[in-house]
Design an enzyme around this catalytic site. Structure first.
Site, PDB file in Angstrom:
ATOM      1  N   LYS A 116     -22.737  43.288  36.015  1.00 22.87           N
ATOM      2  CA  LYS A 116     -23.236  44.612  35.612  1.00 22.87           C
ATOM      3  C   LYS A 116     -22.865  45.723  36.579  1.00 22.87           C
ATOM      4  CE  LYS A 116     -27.310  42.849  33.323  1.00 22.87           C
ATOM      5  NZ  LYS A 116     -28.721  43.083  33.072  1.00 22.87           N
ATOM      6  N   LYS A 158     -32.408  45.702  39.445  1.00 25.84           N
ATOM      7  CA  LYS A 158     -31.719  44.824  38.489  1.00 25.84           C
ATOM      8  C   LYS A 158     -30.766  43.861  39.180  1.00 25.84           C
ATOM      9  CE  LYS A 158     -30.671  46.707  34.295  1.00 25.84           C
ATOM     10  NZ  LYS A 158     -30.170  47.708  33.305  1.00 25.84           N
ATOM     11  N   GLU A 288     -24.946  47.906  30.090  1.00 22.61           N
ATOM     12  CA  GLU A 288     -24.138  46.707  30.326  1.00 22.61           C
ATOM     13  C   GLU A 288     -23.267  46.382  29.112  1.00 22.61           C
ATOM     14  OE1 GLU A 288     -25.727  42.789  30.365  1.00 22.61           O
ATOM     15  OE2 GLU A 288     -27.309  43.207  28.932  1.00 22.61           O
ATOM     16  N   ARG A 292     -19.468  38.826  24.497  1.00 26.96           N
ATOM     17  CA  ARG A 292     -19.607  37.673  23.589  1.00 26.96           C
ATOM     18  C   ARG A 292     -20.169  38.165  22.270  1.00 26.96           C
ATOM     19  NH1 ARG A 292     -25.229  37.732  23.681  1.00 26.96           N
ATOM     20  NH2 ARG A 292     -26.080  38.320  25.694  1.00 26.96           N
TER      21      ARG A 292
HETATM   22  P1  ADP Z   1     -28.496  39.294  22.841  1.00 28.94           P
HETATM   23  O1  ADP Z   1     -28.282  40.697  23.196  1.00 28.94           O
HETATM   24  O2  ADP Z   1     -27.334  38.638  22.214  1.00 28.94           O
HETATM   25  O3  ADP Z   1     -29.757  39.068  22.123  1.00 28.94           O
HETATM   26  P2  ADP Z   1     -29.798  37.891  24.943  1.00 28.94           P
HETATM   27  O4  ADP Z   1     -29.813  38.438  26.310  1.00 28.94           O
HETATM   28  O5  ADP Z   1     -31.060  37.860  24.181  1.00 28.94           O
HETATM   29  O6  ADP Z   1     -28.631  38.634  24.232  1.00 28.94           O
HETATM   30  O7  ADP Z   1     -29.203  36.426  25.026  1.00 28.94           O
HETATM   31  C1  ADP Z   1     -28.631  35.758  23.929  1.00 28.94           C
HETATM   32  C2  ADP Z   1     -28.964  34.310  24.004  1.00 28.94           C
HETATM   33  O8  ADP Z   1     -28.499  33.751  25.195  1.00 28.94           O
HETATM   34  C3  ADP Z   1     -30.441  34.056  23.923  1.00 28.94           C
HETATM   35  O9  ADP Z   1     -30.635  32.908  23.162  1.00 28.94           O
HETATM   36  C4  ADP Z   1     -30.831  33.860  25.366  1.00 28.94           C
HETATM   37  O10 ADP Z   1     -31.917  32.987  25.491  1.00 28.94           O
HETATM   38  C5  ADP Z   1     -29.588  33.263  25.928  1.00 28.94           C
HETATM   39  N1  ADP Z   1     -29.368  33.694  27.298  1.00 28.94           N
HETATM   40  C6  ADP Z   1     -28.934  34.879  27.725  1.00 28.94           C
HETATM   41  N2  ADP Z   1     -28.803  34.901  29.037  1.00 28.94           N
HETATM   42  C7  ADP Z   1     -29.170  33.694  29.464  1.00 28.94           C
HETATM   43  C8  ADP Z   1     -29.234  33.073  30.731  1.00 28.94           C
HETATM   44  N3  ADP Z   1     -28.893  33.697  31.814  1.00 28.94           N
HETATM   45  N4  ADP Z   1     -29.669  31.817  30.787  1.00 28.94           N
HETATM   46  C9  ADP Z   1     -30.008  31.158  29.676  1.00 28.94           C
HETATM   47  N5  ADP Z   1     -29.941  31.677  28.454  1.00 28.94           N
HETATM   48  C10 ADP Z   1     -29.530  32.915  28.350  1.00 28.94           C
HETATM   49  P1  ADP Z   2     -30.142  41.982  30.060  1.00 32.88           P
HETATM   50  O1  ADP Z   2     -28.870  41.568  30.692  1.00 32.88           O
HETATM   51  O2  ADP Z   2     -31.286  41.152  30.491  1.00 32.88           O
HETATM   52  O3  ADP Z   2     -30.012  42.162  28.592  1.00 32.88           O
HETATM   53  P2  ADP Z   2     -30.133  44.903  30.277  1.00 32.88           P
HETATM   54  O4  ADP Z   2     -29.568  45.635  31.419  1.00 32.88           O
HETATM   55  O5  ADP Z   2     -29.348  44.919  29.020  1.00 32.88           O
HETATM   56  O6  ADP Z   2     -30.434  43.406  30.725  1.00 32.88           O
HETATM   57  O7  ADP Z   2     -31.593  45.452  29.978  1.00 32.88           O
HETATM   58  C1  ADP Z   2     -32.466  44.801  29.117  1.00 32.88           C
HETATM   59  C2  ADP Z   2     -33.568  45.753  28.672  1.00 32.88           C
HETATM   60  O8  ADP Z   2     -34.266  46.292  29.789  1.00 32.88           O
HETATM   61  C3  ADP Z   2     -33.086  46.963  27.923  1.00 32.88           C
HETATM   62  O9  ADP Z   2     -32.909  46.713  26.567  1.00 32.88           O
HETATM   63  C4  ADP Z   2     -34.217  47.945  28.170  1.00 32.88           C
HETATM   64  O10 ADP Z   2     -35.331  47.638  27.374  1.00 32.88           O
HETATM   65  C5  ADP Z   2     -34.577  47.644  29.597  1.00 32.88           C
HETATM   66  N1  ADP Z   2     -33.835  48.492  30.541  1.00 32.88           N
HETATM   67  C6  ADP Z   2     -32.671  48.202  31.156  1.00 32.88           C
HETATM   68  N2  ADP Z   2     -32.272  49.193  31.978  1.00 32.88           N
HETATM   69  C7  ADP Z   2     -33.229  50.152  31.885  1.00 32.88           C
HETATM   70  C8  ADP Z   2     -33.428  51.432  32.521  1.00 32.88           C
HETATM   71  N3  ADP Z   2     -32.577  51.911  33.419  1.00 32.88           N
HETATM   72  N4  ADP Z   2     -34.542  52.128  32.192  1.00 32.88           N
HETATM   73  C9  ADP Z   2     -35.421  51.648  31.308  1.00 32.88           C
HETATM   74  N5  ADP Z   2     -35.311  50.462  30.698  1.00 32.88           N
HETATM   75  C10 ADP Z   2     -34.223  49.711  30.978  1.00 32.88           C
HETATM   76 MG    MG Z   3     -28.769  43.499  27.640  1.00 31.03          MG
END
Ligand code: ADP
Ligand code: ADP
Ligand code: MG
Length: 448
Positions: A116, A158, A288, A292
């Site tokens: 990220k 983060k 981010e 995939r």
């Molecule tokens: P999406 O935006 O596709 O919903 P998610 O962050 O919810 O992405 O992840 C998609 C799938 O991959 C989910 O089933 C989640 O549990 C799994 N997943 C994502 N990151 C991880 C991780 N670091 N370890 C295990 N499972 C993960």
């Molecule tokens: P992940 O890899 O776990 O999906 P993301 O960076 O996509 O992580 O963030 C997941 C969620 O966290 C976002 O959908 C949002 O709800 C919250 N989030 C992430 N960054 C911010 C931010 N800068 N301010 C507020 N909420 C955030």
């Molecule tokens: Mg995300």
């Protein structure tokens, strides 16, 4: 086109990929862990190999075993689905060295966007707005405090390798920041084996809006418009929809174009998603890239009529995109509810066990993507999602009505699920009116 591919995943996404392959006339090799032995969807594959014990780390994530299955199965390509090995650049490289196509971006593009912090830098350079935050990774506590004072509290700590809502902590002041740093680092170390941390300004009451991209190997990049995934619980998506309600058409177009710029700058190919946070003024900020296919891809398929899994396979096999940007028209409104085996009464703990009775909903505008059925045993070893209920109608209002009707039809007995929560959300005035942000579900007391 490939003759045979390996599906390196399980559950609903494995079934989704097998279905696409059957329609393409491509043979499939499935893999399964001991916990998934005998699963009905495996019968739809042409061949299936056991890759180890139930734990994901010992089976679905085990690179040597997955590659062995691919070699024995004599496939030309591997589809990784989501989760597991899908964002593992090392696995991607191993595939290349074994002369097996990885259905996704190259390891190089994955490396540029998978992390990220690196992706943020690339986005800034491509003129894509990013959330104000640290200019790179945070070294020590004093640096974190200095950056937090520059951008202003609240801040979000983060993990650069984070995913699935993990490795993230909000901090309101210096003291909380120090604790948050420690917690996020420890959580990220444990979950991702990488404790690198950066800071972002915590945007209050934001929407999560993301742009679906397809890029072929001939330099063509298109977007398939946006998905709104603001309906979340603990930074995890519950409901996703397209189009995003309440986004101005200028913001929408500008954001989609920014996503295309970033993907081009990264030399990224295949399907990918560029995620943004949208503030209450309509300002948008990159957060981010998911390198995939995503869980919520069906809502985009419903509004655009484009099969994203088939597109991924065609792109990987070298075909050029069969359409140009102006031909990608989003029509109507689609909503997806993630049906998880979780107990709303016990703070959404996983609720594995045998499904005594399952009746899938159907009818006009309804799609149920699930590998589950009556008698299916939900394993405690994996993600708790057992299916996705998707609806598509000419307007959002009609889609909400259809979703409520479909949720009423859906019967899952024997285990606890998120169906009652979805019903409440779909009936909530704020949701019905499209006044959603990432804190709406929790603020409304819907998860208590
Ligand atoms: P999406 O935006 O596709 O919903 P998610 O962050 O919810 O992405 O992840 C998609 C799938 O991959 C989910 O089933 C989640 O549990 C799994 N997943 C994502 N990151 C991880 C991780 N670091 N370890 C295990 N499972 C993960
Ligand atoms: P992940 O890899 O776990 O999906 P993301 O960076 O996509 O992580 O963030 C997941 C969620 O966290 C976002 O959908 C949002 O709800 C919250 N989030 C992430 N960054 C911010 C931010 N800068 N301010 C507020 N909420 C955030
Ligand atoms: Mg995300």
């Amino acid at each position: 086109m490939y003759k045979r591919i390996l599906v390196a995943n399980r559950g609903e996404i494995a079934l989704r990929i097998i279905r696409a392959c059957r329609e393409l006339g491509v043979e499939t090799v499935a893999i399964f862990s001991e916990a998934d032995r005998g699963a009905a969807y495996l019968e739809l594959a042409d061949e299936a190999f056991c890759v180890g014990p139930p734990k994901g780390a010992d089976s679905y994530r085990k690179i040597d075993r997955v590659i062995s299955a691919a070699e024995i199965g004599n496939v030309q390509a591997i589809h990784p689905g989501y989760g597991f090995l899908s964002e593992n650049a090392h696995f991607n490289e191993v595939c290349r060295s074994c002369k097996i196509d990885f259905i996704g971006p190259t390891p190089e593009a994955m490396g540029r966007l998978g992390d990220k912090n690196t992706a943020r830098k690339l986005a800034r350079d491509a003129g894509v707005p990013v959330v104000p935050g640290s200019n790179g990774l945070i070294g020590d506590e004093s640096e974190a405090v200095r950056v937090a004072h520059e951008i202003g509290f609240p801040v979000l700590v983060k993990a650069s390798a984070g995913g699935g809502g993990r490795g993230m902590r909000v901090a309101l002041n210096d003291l909380a920041l120090k604790a948050a740093l420690q917690q996020a680092r420890t959580e990220a170390e444990a979950a991702f084996g990488d404790g690198s941390i950066y800071l972002e300004k915590y945007i209050e009451h934001p929407r999560h809006v993301e742009v679906q991209i397809l890029a072929d190997q001939h330099g063509n990049v298109v977007h398939l418009w946006e998905r709104d995934c603001s309906t979340q619980r603990r930074h995890q998506k519950l409901i996703e929809e397209s189009p995003s309600p309440g986004l101005s058409s200028e913001t929408r177009v500008s954001m989609c174009e920014a996503a295309v710029r970033l993907i081009k700058a990264a030399g990224y190919t295949n399907a990918g998603t560029v995620e943004f946070i949208v503030d209450s003024q309509g300002g948008y900020y990159f957060i981010e890239v998911n390198a995939r296919i995503q869980v919520e891809h069906p809502v985009t398929e419903m509004v655009t009529g484009i099969d994203l899994i088939k597109s991924q396979i065609r792109i990987a096999s070298g075909e050029p995109l069969p359409f140009e940007q102006f031909q990608i028209v989003a029509s109507g409104a689609a909503i997806e509810c993630r049906i998880n085996a979780e107990d709303p009464q016990k703070s959404f703990q996983p609720s594995p066990g045998k499904i005594e009775r399952l009746i899938a909903p159907g009818g006009f505008g309804v799609r149920f993507d699930s590998h589950a059925h009556t008698g299916y045993v939900v394993s405690p070893h994996y993600d708790s999602m057992i299916g996705k209920l998707i609806v598509h109608q000419p307007t959002r209002r009609e889609a909400v009505v259809t979703m409520l009707r479909a949720l009423d039809e859906l019967r899952v007995e024997g285990i606890k699920t998120t169906v009652p929560l979805h019903r409440e959300i779909l009936r909530h005035a704020a949701f019905v009116e499209g006044r959603i942000d990432t804190t709406f579900v929790e603020r409304s007391g819907l998860t208590q």
